[in-house]
Scaffold this active site. Structure first.
Site, PDB file in Angstrom:
ATOM      1  CB  ALA A   1     -25.114   3.177  -2.757  1.00 39.18           C
TER       2      ALA A   1
ATOM      3  CB  ALA B   1     -17.407   0.462  -4.225  1.00 40.56           C
TER       4      ALA B   1
ATOM      5  CG  ASP C   1     -12.288   1.888  -9.650  1.00 39.25           C
ATOM      6  OD1 ASP C   1     -13.160   1.218  -9.304  1.00 39.25           O
ATOM      7  OD2 ASP C   1     -11.821   3.049  -8.424  1.00 39.25           O
TER       8      ASP C   1
ATOM      9  NE  ARG D   1     -16.507   6.362  -0.541  1.00 43.08           N
ATOM     10  CZ  ARG D   1     -15.611   5.282  -1.743  1.00 43.08           C
ATOM     11  NH1 ARG D   1     -14.598   4.800  -1.553  1.00 43.08           N
ATOM     12  NH2 ARG D   1     -16.558   5.306  -3.147  1.00 43.08           N
TER      13      ARG D   1
ATOM     14  CD  GLU E   1      -2.951   1.637   0.241  1.00 47.27           C
ATOM     15  OE1 GLU E   1      -3.694   0.794  -0.340  1.00 47.27           O
ATOM     16  OE2 GLU E   1      -2.369   3.193  -0.051  1.00 47.27           O
TER      17      GLU E   1
ATOM     18  NE  ARG F   1     -17.076  10.913  -2.708  1.00 41.52           N
ATOM     19  CZ  ARG F   1     -16.476  10.581  -2.639  1.00 41.52           C
ATOM     20  NH1 ARG F   1     -15.182  10.317  -3.400  1.00 41.52           N
ATOM     21  NH2 ARG F   1     -16.930   9.483  -2.640  1.00 41.52           N
TER      22      ARG F   1
HETATM   23  P1  FAD Z   1      -9.133   2.618  -4.541  1.00 41.01           P
HETATM   24  O1  FAD Z   1     -10.113   3.107  -3.319  1.00 41.01           O
HETATM   25  O2  FAD Z   1      -8.664   3.980  -5.997  1.00 41.01           O
HETATM   26  O3  FAD Z   1      -8.029   2.414  -3.403  1.00 41.01           O
HETATM   27  C1  FAD Z   1      -6.529   1.622  -4.369  1.00 41.01           C
HETATM   28  C2  FAD Z   1      -5.497   1.665  -2.966  1.00 41.01           C
HETATM   29  O4  FAD Z   1      -4.492   1.534  -3.956  1.00 41.01           O
HETATM   30  C3  FAD Z   1      -5.024   3.108  -2.717  1.00 41.01           C
HETATM   31  O5  FAD Z   1      -5.300   2.569  -1.350  1.00 41.01           O
HETATM   32  C4  FAD Z   1      -3.925   3.645  -3.190  1.00 41.01           C
HETATM   33  O6  FAD Z   1      -3.699   4.452  -1.438  1.00 41.01           O
HETATM   34  C5  FAD Z   1      -3.406   2.666  -3.458  1.00 41.01           C
HETATM   35  N1  FAD Z   1      -2.504   2.906  -4.365  1.00 41.01           N
HETATM   36  C6  FAD Z   1      -2.817   3.904  -5.528  1.00 41.01           C
HETATM   37  N2  FAD Z   1      -1.488   3.511  -5.913  1.00 41.01           N
HETATM   38  C7  FAD Z   1      -0.814   3.041  -5.922  1.00 41.01           C
HETATM   39  C8  FAD Z   1       0.466   3.134  -5.890  1.00 41.01           C
HETATM   40  N3  FAD Z   1       1.496   3.030  -6.848  1.00 41.01           N
HETATM   41  N4  FAD Z   1       1.796   1.840  -5.476  1.00 41.01           N
HETATM   42  C9  FAD Z   1       1.191   0.792  -4.164  1.00 41.01           C
HETATM   43  N5  FAD Z   1      -0.567   1.322  -3.665  1.00 41.01           N
HETATM   44  C10 FAD Z   1      -1.398   2.424  -4.367  1.00 41.01           C
HETATM   45  N6  FAD Z   1     -18.926   2.858  -5.735  1.00 41.01           N
HETATM   46  C11 FAD Z   1     -20.171   2.132  -5.497  1.00 41.01           C
HETATM   47  O7  FAD Z   1     -19.992   1.413  -5.873  1.00 41.01           O
HETATM   48  N7  FAD Z   1     -20.818   2.977  -4.637  1.00 41.01           N
HETATM   49  C12 FAD Z   1     -21.498   4.650  -4.677  1.00 41.01           C
HETATM   50  O8  FAD Z   1     -21.873   5.512  -3.932  1.00 41.01           O
HETATM   51  C13 FAD Z   1     -19.535   4.758  -5.157  1.00 41.01           C
HETATM   52  N8  FAD Z   1     -20.170   6.640  -5.158  1.00 41.01           N
HETATM   53  C14 FAD Z   1     -18.746   7.041  -5.332  1.00 41.01           C
HETATM   54  C15 FAD Z   1     -18.377   9.289  -5.522  1.00 41.01           C
HETATM   55  C16 FAD Z   1     -17.359   8.865  -6.146  1.00 41.01           C
HETATM   56  C17 FAD Z   1     -17.596  10.709  -6.353  1.00 41.01           C
HETATM   57  C18 FAD Z   1     -16.347   8.317  -6.234  1.00 41.01           C
HETATM   58  C19 FAD Z   1     -14.904   8.998  -7.014  1.00 41.01           C
HETATM   59  C20 FAD Z   1     -16.239   7.408  -6.721  1.00 41.01           C
HETATM   60  C21 FAD Z   1     -18.014   6.590  -6.667  1.00 41.01           C
HETATM   61  N9  FAD Z   1     -17.456   5.482  -6.520  1.00 41.01           N
HETATM   62  C22 FAD Z   1     -18.726   4.452  -6.191  1.00 41.01           C
HETATM   63  C23 FAD Z   1     -16.867   4.089  -7.038  1.00 41.01           C
HETATM   64  C24 FAD Z   1     -16.077   3.924  -5.499  1.00 41.01           C
HETATM   65  O9  FAD Z   1     -15.287   4.840  -5.146  1.00 41.01           O
HETATM   66  C25 FAD Z   1     -14.803   3.014  -6.524  1.00 41.01           C
HETATM   67  O10 FAD Z   1     -14.947   1.752  -7.473  1.00 41.01           O
HETATM   68  C26 FAD Z   1     -13.798   2.114  -5.762  1.00 41.01           C
HETATM   69  O11 FAD Z   1     -13.944   2.474  -4.317  1.00 41.01           O
HETATM   70  C27 FAD Z   1     -12.669   1.780  -5.943  1.00 41.01           C
HETATM   71  O12 FAD Z   1     -12.050   0.592  -5.119  1.00 41.01           O
HETATM   72  P2  FAD Z   1     -10.502   0.375  -5.554  1.00 41.01           P
HETATM   73  O13 FAD Z   1      -9.717  -0.707  -4.081  1.00 41.01           O
HETATM   74  O14 FAD Z   1     -10.344  -0.643  -6.685  1.00 41.01           O
HETATM   75  O15 FAD Z   1      -9.435   1.567  -5.962  1.00 41.01           O
END
Ligand code: FAD
Length: 437
Positions: A53, A339, A326, A132, A40, A215
Protein backbone atom coordinates in the site's frame (compact mmCIF):
# COMPACT_ATOMS: atom_id res chain seq x y z
CA UNK A 1 33.07 1.13 -15.20
CA UNK A 2 29.71 2.44 -16.36
CA UNK A 3 29.64 4.42 -19.57
CA UNK A 4 26.85 6.37 -21.17
CA UNK A 5 27.71 8.57 -24.12
CA UNK A 6 24.78 10.95 -23.51
CA UNK A 7 25.84 11.56 -19.88
CA UNK A 8 26.31 15.23 -19.10
CA UNK A 9 27.37 14.91 -15.47
CA UNK A 10 31.09 14.48 -14.82
CA UNK A 11 30.62 11.52 -12.49
CA UNK A 12 29.24 8.01 -12.49
CA UNK A 13 27.26 6.23 -9.81
CA UNK A 14 26.72 2.65 -8.72
CA UNK A 15 23.26 1.82 -7.38
CA UNK A 16 23.36 -1.44 -5.45
CA UNK A 17 19.98 -3.20 -5.55
CA UNK A 18 17.07 -2.94 -7.95
CA UNK A 19 14.01 -2.97 -5.68
CA UNK A 20 11.52 -0.10 -5.36
CA UNK A 21 14.29 2.17 -4.02
CA UNK A 22 16.93 1.39 -6.62
CA UNK A 23 14.54 1.53 -9.55
CA UNK A 24 12.70 4.74 -8.62
CA UNK A 25 16.07 6.41 -7.97
CA UNK A 26 17.62 5.13 -11.20
CA UNK A 27 14.66 6.15 -13.40
CA UNK A 28 14.69 9.68 -11.99
CA UNK A 29 18.46 10.05 -12.27
CA UNK A 30 18.48 8.74 -15.85
CA UNK A 31 15.99 11.48 -16.74
CA UNK A 32 18.70 13.91 -15.62
CA UNK A 33 21.45 12.32 -17.68
CA UNK A 34 23.30 10.82 -14.76
CA UNK A 35 25.64 8.01 -15.71
CA UNK A 36 24.81 5.02 -13.52
CA UNK A 37 24.84 1.25 -13.25
CA UNK A 38 22.47 -0.84 -11.14
CA UNK A 39 24.05 -3.94 -9.59
CA UNK A 40 21.39 -6.48 -8.64
CA UNK A 41 22.13 -9.73 -6.79
CA UNK A 42 19.27 -11.64 -8.41
CA UNK A 43 19.41 -12.99 -11.98
CA UNK A 44 16.66 -10.52 -12.97
CA UNK A 45 14.49 -7.82 -11.43
CA UNK A 46 11.71 -9.32 -9.40
CA UNK A 47 9.26 -8.68 -6.61
CA UNK A 48 7.17 -11.02 -4.56
CA UNK A 49 3.55 -11.71 -5.46
CA UNK A 50 1.96 -9.64 -2.72
CA UNK A 51 0.40 -6.25 -2.23
CA UNK A 52 2.00 -3.06 -1.03
CA UNK A 53 0.00 0.00 0.00
CA UNK A 54 1.37 3.41 -0.93
CA UNK A 55 0.11 6.48 0.90
CA UNK A 56 -0.53 10.05 -0.28
CA UNK A 57 3.07 11.10 0.50
CA UNK A 58 4.38 8.39 -1.81
CA UNK A 59 1.85 9.35 -4.48
CA UNK A 60 2.92 13.01 -4.38
CA UNK A 61 6.61 12.07 -4.43
CA UNK A 62 6.08 9.93 -7.56
CA UNK A 63 4.11 12.67 -9.28
CA UNK A 64 6.89 15.19 -8.66
CA UNK A 65 9.84 12.96 -9.49
CA UNK A 66 8.88 11.34 -12.77
CA UNK A 67 5.83 11.01 -15.01
CA UNK A 68 7.09 7.52 -15.86
CA UNK A 69 7.00 6.39 -12.25
CA UNK A 70 3.70 8.11 -11.53
CA UNK A 71 2.08 6.56 -14.62
CA UNK A 72 3.35 3.13 -13.58
CA UNK A 73 1.77 3.64 -10.16
CA UNK A 74 -1.51 4.98 -11.52
CA UNK A 75 -1.74 2.02 -13.88
CA UNK A 76 -1.32 -0.48 -11.03
CA UNK A 77 -2.98 1.18 -8.06
CA UNK A 78 -6.26 0.08 -6.59
CA UNK A 79 -8.16 1.90 -3.90
CA UNK A 80 -11.20 1.01 -1.89
CA UNK A 81 -13.96 -0.14 -4.20
CA UNK A 82 -16.84 1.69 -2.57
CA UNK A 83 -17.19 5.46 -3.13
CA UNK A 84 -18.26 5.90 0.49
CA UNK A 85 -14.91 4.32 1.55
CA UNK A 86 -12.78 6.29 -0.90
CA UNK A 87 -11.06 8.28 1.85
CA UNK A 88 -10.77 5.48 4.37
CA UNK A 89 -7.25 4.18 5.03
CA UNK A 90 -8.61 1.24 6.99
CA UNK A 91 -11.89 0.41 8.65
CA UNK A 92 -11.02 -0.72 12.15
CA UNK A 93 -12.75 -3.73 13.69
CA UNK A 94 -12.01 -6.08 16.57
CA UNK A 95 -11.16 -9.45 15.07
CA UNK A 96 -10.39 -11.40 18.21
CA UNK A 97 -13.37 -13.13 19.84
CA UNK A 98 -11.64 -13.09 23.24
CA UNK A 99 -12.24 -9.32 23.45
CA UNK A 100 -16.05 -9.74 23.59
CA UNK A 101 -18.10 -9.72 26.79
CA UNK A 102 -20.45 -12.58 27.63
CA UNK A 103 -23.07 -11.12 25.32
CA UNK A 104 -20.62 -10.88 22.44
CA UNK A 105 -20.10 -7.08 22.60
CA UNK A 106 -16.73 -5.31 22.33
CA UNK A 107 -18.24 -1.83 22.69
CA UNK A 108 -21.78 -0.50 23.07
CA UNK A 109 -23.73 -1.89 20.14
CA UNK A 110 -20.61 -3.36 18.50
CA UNK A 111 -19.78 -7.02 18.21
CA UNK A 112 -16.61 -8.78 17.05
CA UNK A 113 -16.15 -7.98 13.36
CA UNK A 114 -18.39 -4.89 13.40
CA UNK A 115 -17.05 -1.60 12.08
CA UNK A 116 -15.73 0.56 14.94
CA UNK A 117 -14.38 3.56 13.02
CA UNK A 118 -12.58 4.56 9.85
CA UNK A 119 -9.10 6.05 9.81
CA UNK A 120 -9.48 8.82 7.25
CA UNK A 121 -6.72 9.41 4.71
CA UNK A 122 -5.39 12.96 4.52
CA UNK A 123 -2.81 14.69 2.36
CA UNK A 124 -4.32 14.42 -1.13
CA UNK A 125 -2.21 12.72 -3.80
CA UNK A 126 -2.58 9.37 -5.48
CA UNK A 127 -2.59 6.45 -3.10
CA UNK A 128 -3.61 2.83 -3.14
CA UNK A 129 -2.52 -0.77 -3.08
CA UNK A 130 -0.40 -2.21 -5.87
CA UNK A 131 0.53 -5.77 -6.74
CA UNK A 132 4.27 -5.58 -6.20
CA UNK A 133 5.28 -7.73 -9.17
CA UNK A 134 3.11 -5.69 -11.55
CA UNK A 135 4.38 -2.33 -10.25
CA UNK A 136 7.98 -3.49 -10.58
CA UNK A 137 7.34 -4.73 -14.14
CA UNK A 138 5.99 -1.29 -15.03
CA UNK A 139 9.03 0.44 -13.50
CA UNK A 140 11.51 -1.88 -15.20
CA UNK A 141 10.18 -0.82 -18.61
CA UNK A 142 11.85 2.54 -18.02
CA UNK A 143 15.31 1.15 -17.31
CA UNK A 144 17.20 1.01 -20.61
CA UNK A 145 18.99 -2.15 -21.66
CA UNK A 146 22.51 -2.39 -20.23
CA UNK A 147 21.94 -0.10 -17.23
CA UNK A 148 21.45 -3.05 -14.86
CA UNK A 149 23.94 -5.85 -14.26
CA UNK A 150 22.48 -9.01 -12.74
CA UNK A 151 23.94 -11.79 -10.57
CA UNK A 152 26.07 -9.08 -8.97
CA UNK A 153 25.85 -9.60 -5.22
CA UNK A 154 27.85 -6.95 -3.40
CA UNK A 155 30.05 -8.48 -0.71
CA UNK A 156 32.37 -5.59 0.11
CA UNK A 157 33.35 -2.02 -0.71
CA UNK A 158 36.90 -0.67 -0.78
CA UNK A 159 38.60 2.60 -1.53
CA UNK A 160 40.18 2.58 -4.98
CA UNK A 161 43.95 2.24 -4.89
CA UNK A 162 44.52 4.59 -7.85
CA UNK A 163 44.23 7.74 -5.73
CA UNK A 164 41.00 8.78 -7.46
CA UNK A 165 38.91 8.64 -4.31
CA UNK A 166 36.55 6.24 -6.12
CA UNK A 167 34.89 3.22 -4.56
CA UNK A 168 35.51 -0.33 -5.73
CA UNK A 169 32.60 -2.73 -5.41
CA UNK A 170 33.44 -6.38 -4.83
CA UNK A 171 30.89 -8.97 -5.89
CA UNK A 172 30.27 -12.57 -4.85
CA UNK A 173 31.30 -13.83 -8.31
CA UNK A 174 34.80 -12.40 -7.75
CA UNK A 175 34.37 -9.47 -10.13
CA UNK A 176 34.79 -5.80 -9.21
CA UNK A 177 33.57 -2.45 -10.50
CA UNK A 178 34.88 1.05 -9.85
CA UNK A 179 32.59 4.08 -9.55
CA UNK A 180 32.90 7.64 -8.34
CA UNK A 181 30.21 7.06 -5.71
CA UNK A 182 27.83 4.36 -4.48
CA UNK A 183 24.21 4.44 -3.34
CA UNK A 184 23.25 1.35 -1.34
CA UNK A 185 19.64 0.38 -2.09
CA UNK A 186 20.27 -3.23 -1.14
CA UNK A 187 17.50 -3.63 1.39
CA UNK A 188 17.32 -4.77 4.98
CA UNK A 189 20.38 -7.07 4.76
CA UNK A 190 22.41 -4.33 3.08
CA UNK A 191 26.12 -4.95 2.63
CA UNK A 192 26.61 -1.23 1.97
CA UNK A 193 25.20 -0.61 5.46
CA UNK A 194 27.58 -3.14 7.03
CA UNK A 195 30.52 -1.42 5.31
CA UNK A 196 29.32 2.07 6.25
CA UNK A 197 28.51 1.42 9.92
CA UNK A 198 31.07 -1.34 10.53
CA UNK A 199 30.32 -5.03 10.87
CA UNK A 200 30.95 -4.94 14.64
CA UNK A 201 28.44 -2.14 15.13
CA UNK A 202 25.09 -3.59 16.32
CA UNK A 203 23.33 -0.80 14.38
CA UNK A 204 24.53 -2.40 11.16
CA UNK A 205 22.33 -5.46 11.57
CA UNK A 206 18.57 -5.93 11.63
CA UNK A 207 16.90 -7.55 14.65
CA UNK A 208 13.66 -9.51 15.05
CA UNK A 209 10.78 -7.19 15.91
CA UNK A 210 8.78 -9.79 17.83
CA UNK A 211 6.19 -10.05 15.05
CA UNK A 212 5.75 -12.32 12.07
CA UNK A 213 3.22 -12.32 9.27
CA UNK A 214 1.41 -14.61 6.87
CA UNK A 215 0.78 -13.05 3.47
CA UNK A 216 -1.88 -14.22 1.09
CA UNK A 217 -4.04 -13.34 -1.89
CA UNK A 218 -7.69 -14.32 -2.20
CA UNK A 219 -9.61 -13.94 -5.47
CA UNK A 220 -12.16 -11.16 -4.92
CA UNK A 221 -15.13 -13.32 -5.90
CA UNK A 222 -14.25 -15.80 -3.19
CA UNK A 223 -13.57 -13.01 -0.68
CA UNK A 224 -16.99 -11.47 -1.36
CA UNK A 225 -18.60 -14.87 -0.91
CA UNK A 226 -17.09 -15.46 2.52
CA UNK A 227 -16.99 -11.89 3.88
CA UNK A 228 -19.65 -9.93 2.05
CA UNK A 229 -19.02 -7.10 -0.37
CA UNK A 230 -18.24 -4.23 2.00
CA UNK A 231 -15.57 -6.08 3.98
CA UNK A 232 -13.99 -7.76 0.97
CA UNK A 233 -13.80 -4.74 -1.33
CA UNK A 234 -12.52 -2.13 1.09
CA UNK A 235 -9.45 -2.00 3.38
CA UNK A 236 -9.94 -3.65 6.78
CA UNK A 237 -7.84 -3.88 9.93
CA UNK A 238 -8.90 -6.44 12.55
CA UNK A 239 -7.40 -5.91 16.01
CA UNK A 240 -6.63 -8.61 18.56
CA UNK A 241 -4.40 -9.97 21.31
CA UNK A 242 -0.77 -10.15 20.12
CA UNK A 243 -1.87 -10.17 16.50
CA UNK A 244 -3.87 -8.35 13.86
CA UNK A 245 -5.01 -8.99 10.32
CA UNK A 246 -5.37 -6.54 7.47
CA UNK A 247 -6.80 -6.73 3.98
CA UNK A 248 -6.92 -4.37 1.03
CA UNK A 249 -7.97 -4.72 -2.62
CA UNK A 250 -5.33 -4.85 -5.36
CA UNK A 251 -5.26 -5.60 -9.11
CA UNK A 252 -8.17 -3.29 -9.91
CA UNK A 253 -10.30 -5.01 -7.28
CA UNK A 254 -9.85 -8.53 -8.67
CA UNK A 255 -7.84 -9.69 -5.65
CA UNK A 256 -7.93 -9.18 -1.89
CA UNK A 257 -4.46 -8.86 -0.33
CA UNK A 258 -4.12 -10.30 3.20
CA UNK A 259 -1.45 -9.89 5.85
CA UNK A 260 -2.06 -11.71 9.14
CA UNK A 261 0.30 -10.83 12.00
CA UNK A 262 1.20 -12.71 15.14
CA UNK A 263 3.85 -12.51 17.86
CA UNK A 264 6.69 -14.58 19.21
CA UNK A 265 9.63 -13.74 21.43
CA UNK A 266 12.49 -14.71 19.19
CA UNK A 267 13.37 -15.92 15.71
CA UNK A 268 16.02 -18.64 15.55
CA UNK A 269 15.77 -19.74 11.91
CA UNK A 270 18.46 -18.40 9.58
CA UNK A 271 15.77 -17.92 6.94
CA UNK A 272 13.31 -15.06 7.37
CA UNK A 273 10.63 -16.67 5.23
CA UNK A 274 9.68 -20.24 6.14
CA UNK A 275 6.82 -22.49 5.14
CA UNK A 276 4.54 -23.81 7.84
CA UNK A 277 1.41 -25.97 7.69
CA UNK A 278 -2.13 -24.71 7.20
CA UNK A 279 -2.99 -26.27 10.56
CA UNK A 280 -0.35 -24.20 12.34
CA UNK A 281 -1.49 -21.05 10.60
CA UNK A 282 -5.10 -21.69 11.54
CA UNK A 283 -4.10 -22.54 15.11
CA UNK A 284 -2.52 -19.07 15.38
CA UNK A 285 -5.97 -17.51 14.87
CA UNK A 286 -8.14 -20.27 16.35
CA UNK A 287 -9.66 -17.99 18.99
CA UNK A 288 -10.48 -15.16 16.63
CA UNK A 289 -13.90 -14.32 15.31
CA UNK A 290 -15.75 -15.17 12.13
CA UNK A 291 -14.14 -12.80 9.63
CA UNK A 292 -10.56 -13.58 10.58
CA UNK A 293 -11.12 -17.34 10.79
CA UNK A 294 -12.72 -17.27 7.35
CA UNK A 295 -9.92 -15.20 5.81
CA UNK A 296 -7.17 -17.38 7.31
CA UNK A 297 -9.10 -20.47 6.22
CA UNK A 298 -9.10 -19.24 2.61
CA UNK A 299 -5.33 -18.52 2.50
CA UNK A 300 -3.53 -21.11 0.44
CA UNK A 301 0.21 -20.64 1.00
CA UNK A 302 1.13 -20.67 4.68
CA UNK A 303 4.49 -18.90 4.44
CA UNK A 304 5.65 -17.11 7.57
CA UNK A 305 7.57 -13.86 7.15
CA UNK A 306 9.67 -12.94 10.16
CA UNK A 307 9.56 -9.17 10.56
CA UNK A 308 12.97 -7.66 11.22
CA UNK A 309 13.89 -4.00 11.61
CA UNK A 310 17.00 -1.86 11.89
CA UNK A 311 18.24 -0.41 15.16
CA UNK A 312 18.76 3.37 15.03
CA UNK A 313 21.96 4.49 13.33
CA UNK A 314 23.76 7.85 13.45
CA UNK A 315 24.24 8.42 9.75
CA UNK A 316 23.33 7.21 6.28
CA UNK A 317 26.49 8.44 4.61
CA UNK A 318 30.26 8.12 4.76
CA UNK A 319 32.58 9.54 2.12
CA UNK A 320 31.40 8.49 -1.32
CA UNK A 321 28.74 6.06 -0.10
CA UNK A 322 25.15 6.69 0.94
CA UNK A 323 22.33 4.38 2.04
CA UNK A 324 18.77 4.80 0.79
CA UNK A 325 15.46 3.01 1.42
CA UNK A 326 15.38 -0.14 3.52
CA UNK A 327 19.18 -0.29 3.52
CA UNK A 328 19.07 2.91 5.60
CA UNK A 329 15.90 2.45 7.66
CA UNK A 330 14.24 -0.94 7.37
CA UNK A 331 11.01 -0.81 9.33
CA UNK A 332 8.20 -3.12 10.32
CA UNK A 333 5.23 -2.70 7.97
CA UNK A 334 2.65 -1.62 10.57
CA UNK A 335 2.09 1.87 9.20
CA UNK A 336 2.20 0.71 5.59
CA UNK A 337 4.84 3.31 4.88
CA UNK A 338 8.22 1.62 4.38
CA UNK A 339 8.11 1.65 0.59
CA UNK A 340 6.62 5.14 0.62
CA UNK A 341 9.67 6.38 2.56
CA UNK A 342 11.93 4.69 0.00
CA UNK A 343 10.18 6.62 -2.77
CA UNK A 344 10.44 9.90 -0.84
CA UNK A 345 14.17 9.17 -0.37
CA UNK A 346 14.57 8.67 -4.11
CA UNK A 347 12.78 11.93 -4.83
CA UNK A 348 15.08 13.94 -2.55
CA UNK A 349 18.28 12.13 -3.54
CA UNK A 350 17.66 12.36 -7.30
CA UNK A 351 16.91 16.07 -7.09
CA UNK A 352 20.02 16.76 -5.04
CA UNK A 353 22.22 14.85 -7.45
CA UNK A 354 20.62 16.84 -10.25
CA UNK A 355 22.24 19.92 -8.65
CA UNK A 356 25.67 18.30 -8.45
CA UNK A 357 28.34 19.42 -10.90
CA UNK A 358 31.24 17.32 -9.62
CA UNK A 359 31.91 14.21 -7.60
CA UNK A 360 32.63 16.44 -4.59
CA UNK A 361 29.11 17.79 -5.03
CA UNK A 362 27.77 14.23 -4.94
CA UNK A 363 29.25 13.86 -1.46
CA UNK A 364 27.56 17.11 -0.47
CA UNK A 365 24.32 15.78 -1.88
CA UNK A 366 24.75 12.68 0.29
CA UNK A 367 25.29 14.82 3.37
CA UNK A 368 22.30 17.07 2.63
CA UNK A 369 20.18 13.95 2.02
CA UNK A 370 21.30 12.53 5.36
CA UNK A 371 20.46 15.75 7.20
CA UNK A 372 16.92 16.08 5.90
CA UNK A 373 15.95 12.41 5.72
CA UNK A 374 17.47 10.91 8.87
CA UNK A 375 15.03 12.08 11.56
CA UNK A 376 11.87 11.44 9.54
CA UNK A 377 12.83 7.96 8.42
CA UNK A 378 14.12 6.93 11.86
CA UNK A 379 10.83 8.13 13.35
CA UNK A 380 8.98 5.79 11.02
CA UNK A 381 10.97 2.81 12.28
CA UNK A 382 10.11 3.62 15.91
CA UNK A 383 6.46 4.57 15.46
CA UNK A 384 5.81 1.62 13.15
CA UNK A 385 6.88 -0.82 15.85
CA UNK A 386 4.57 0.98 18.30
CA UNK A 387 1.73 0.76 15.77
CA UNK A 388 2.11 -3.03 15.72
CA UNK A 389 1.83 -3.02 19.51
CA UNK A 390 -1.22 -0.75 19.33
CA UNK A 391 -3.09 -3.09 16.97
CA UNK A 392 -2.02 -6.10 19.04
CA UNK A 393 -3.45 -4.73 22.32
CA UNK A 394 0.05 -4.26 23.72
CA UNK A 395 0.27 -0.45 23.87
CA UNK A 396 -3.02 0.48 25.60
CA UNK A 397 -4.16 -3.07 26.23
CA UNK A 398 -7.59 -3.68 24.74
CA UNK A 399 -8.91 -0.18 25.62
CA UNK A 400 -10.70 0.66 22.36
CA UNK A 401 -11.25 4.34 23.24
CA UNK A 402 -7.54 4.93 23.76
CA UNK A 403 -6.74 2.98 20.62
CA UNK A 404 -9.17 5.09 18.58
CA UNK A 405 -7.69 8.30 19.99
CA UNK A 406 -4.18 7.14 19.15
CA UNK A 407 -5.17 6.32 15.56
CA UNK A 408 -6.38 9.90 15.06
CA UNK A 409 -2.86 11.40 15.19
CA UNK A 410 -0.81 8.41 14.13
CA UNK A 411 -0.51 8.83 10.37
CA UNK A 412 -0.85 12.55 9.59
CA UNK A 413 2.88 13.32 9.87
CA UNK A 414 3.60 10.61 7.31
CA UNK A 415 0.92 11.53 4.77
CA UNK A 416 0.97 15.34 5.06
CA UNK A 417 4.71 15.97 4.63
CA UNK A 418 5.53 18.95 2.44
CA UNK A 419 8.12 17.26 0.25
CA UNK A 420 8.80 20.37 -1.79
CA UNK A 421 9.70 22.18 1.41
CA UNK A 422 11.97 19.31 2.45
CA UNK A 423 13.67 19.45 -0.93
CA UNK A 424 14.12 23.23 -0.59
CA UNK A 425 15.73 22.67 2.80
CA UNK A 426 17.99 19.95 1.39
CA UNK A 427 19.07 22.17 -1.51
CA UNK A 428 19.78 24.99 0.92
CA UNK A 429 22.08 22.71 2.92
CA UNK A 430 23.68 21.46 -0.31
CA UNK A 431 24.35 24.97 -1.61
CA UNK A 432 25.57 26.33 1.69
CA UNK A 433 28.04 23.43 1.83
CA UNK A 434 29.01 24.28 -1.73
CA UNK A 435 29.61 27.86 -0.65
CA UNK A 436 31.94 26.74 2.15
CA UNK A 437 34.40 25.10 -0.25
P1 FAD B 1 14.23 -4.26 -1.22
O1 FAD B 1 12.85 -4.35 -1.74
O2 FAD B 1 14.64 -5.24 -0.17
O3 FAD B 1 15.20 -4.38 -2.48
C1 FAD B 1 16.57 -4.59 -2.32
C2 FAD B 1 17.13 -5.08 -3.66
O4 FAD B 1 18.53 -5.23 -3.52
C3 FAD B 1 16.58 -6.45 -4.06
O5 FAD B 1 16.31 -6.46 -5.42
C4 FAD B 1 17.73 -7.41 -3.69
O6 FAD B 1 17.75 -8.56 -4.51
C5 FAD B 1 18.93 -6.52 -3.92
N1 FAD B 1 20.09 -6.88 -3.08
C6 FAD B 1 20.07 -7.26 -1.78
N2 FAD B 1 21.31 -7.47 -1.34
C7 FAD B 1 22.12 -7.20 -2.38
C8 FAD B 1 23.55 -7.23 -2.55
N3 FAD B 1 24.37 -7.59 -1.54
N4 FAD B 1 24.07 -6.90 -3.75
C9 FAD B 1 23.25 -6.52 -4.80
N5 FAD B 1 21.91 -6.48 -4.69
C10 FAD B 1 21.35 -6.81 -3.49
N6 FAD B 1 5.78 -0.70 2.70
C11 FAD B 1 4.76 0.14 2.35
O7 FAD B 1 5.02 1.32 2.03
N7 FAD B 1 3.46 -0.28 2.34
C12 FAD B 1 3.11 -1.56 2.68
O8 FAD B 1 1.93 -1.93 2.65
C13 FAD B 1 4.15 -2.46 3.08
N8 FAD B 1 3.87 -3.73 3.44
C14 FAD B 1 4.86 -4.55 3.82
C15 FAD B 1 4.53 -5.83 4.29
C16 FAD B 1 5.53 -6.70 4.73
C17 FAD B 1 5.15 -8.05 5.29
C18 FAD B 1 6.90 -6.28 4.69
C19 FAD B 1 8.01 -7.19 5.15
C20 FAD B 1 7.23 -5.00 4.25
C21 FAD B 1 6.22 -4.11 3.82
N9 FAD B 1 6.51 -2.81 3.40
C22 FAD B 1 5.49 -1.97 3.06
C23 FAD B 1 7.90 -2.31 3.36
C24 FAD B 1 8.46 -2.35 1.93
O9 FAD B 1 8.29 -3.65 1.43
C25 FAD B 1 9.94 -1.98 1.90
O10 FAD B 1 10.15 -0.78 2.60
C26 FAD B 1 10.45 -1.80 0.47
O11 FAD B 1 10.06 -2.86 -0.37
C27 FAD B 1 11.97 -1.69 0.48
O12 FAD B 1 12.43 -1.47 -0.83
P2 FAD B 1 14.00 -1.41 -1.12
O13 FAD B 1 14.12 -1.29 -2.59
O14 FAD B 1 14.67 -0.41 -0.25
O15 FAD B 1 14.53 -2.82 -0.63
Amino acid sequence: MATNSSAKKPFNLAIVGGGISGLTLAITLLQNDVDLTIYEAAPHFGEIGAGVALGPNAGRAMEMMSPKIYDAFMKCKTGNQWDSKHNSWFTIRVGDARRADKNGFVRAGKKVGDELFDVQLTGGGGRGGVYRAQFLDELVKHVPEGVAKFDKRLVDLKDAEDGSGDMVLHFADGSTAQHNAVIGCDGIKSKARTWLLGNENPAAHAFFSGKYAYRGLIPMEEAVEILGEEVAKNSQLFLGYHGHLLTFPIQQGKTMNVVAFNSRKSWEDEKWVVTTSKEEMRADFAEWGGHVEKIVGAMQKPDIWALFMHPPCDTYTKGRVCLLGDAAHATTPHQGAGAGMCIEDSFIMANLIKEAKSVEDVQKAFRAFNQVRHARTQKLVTTSQQAGQLYDFELYGDDLDKIEENFRDRMGWIWNIDLEEQLREAKKIFHSETAKI
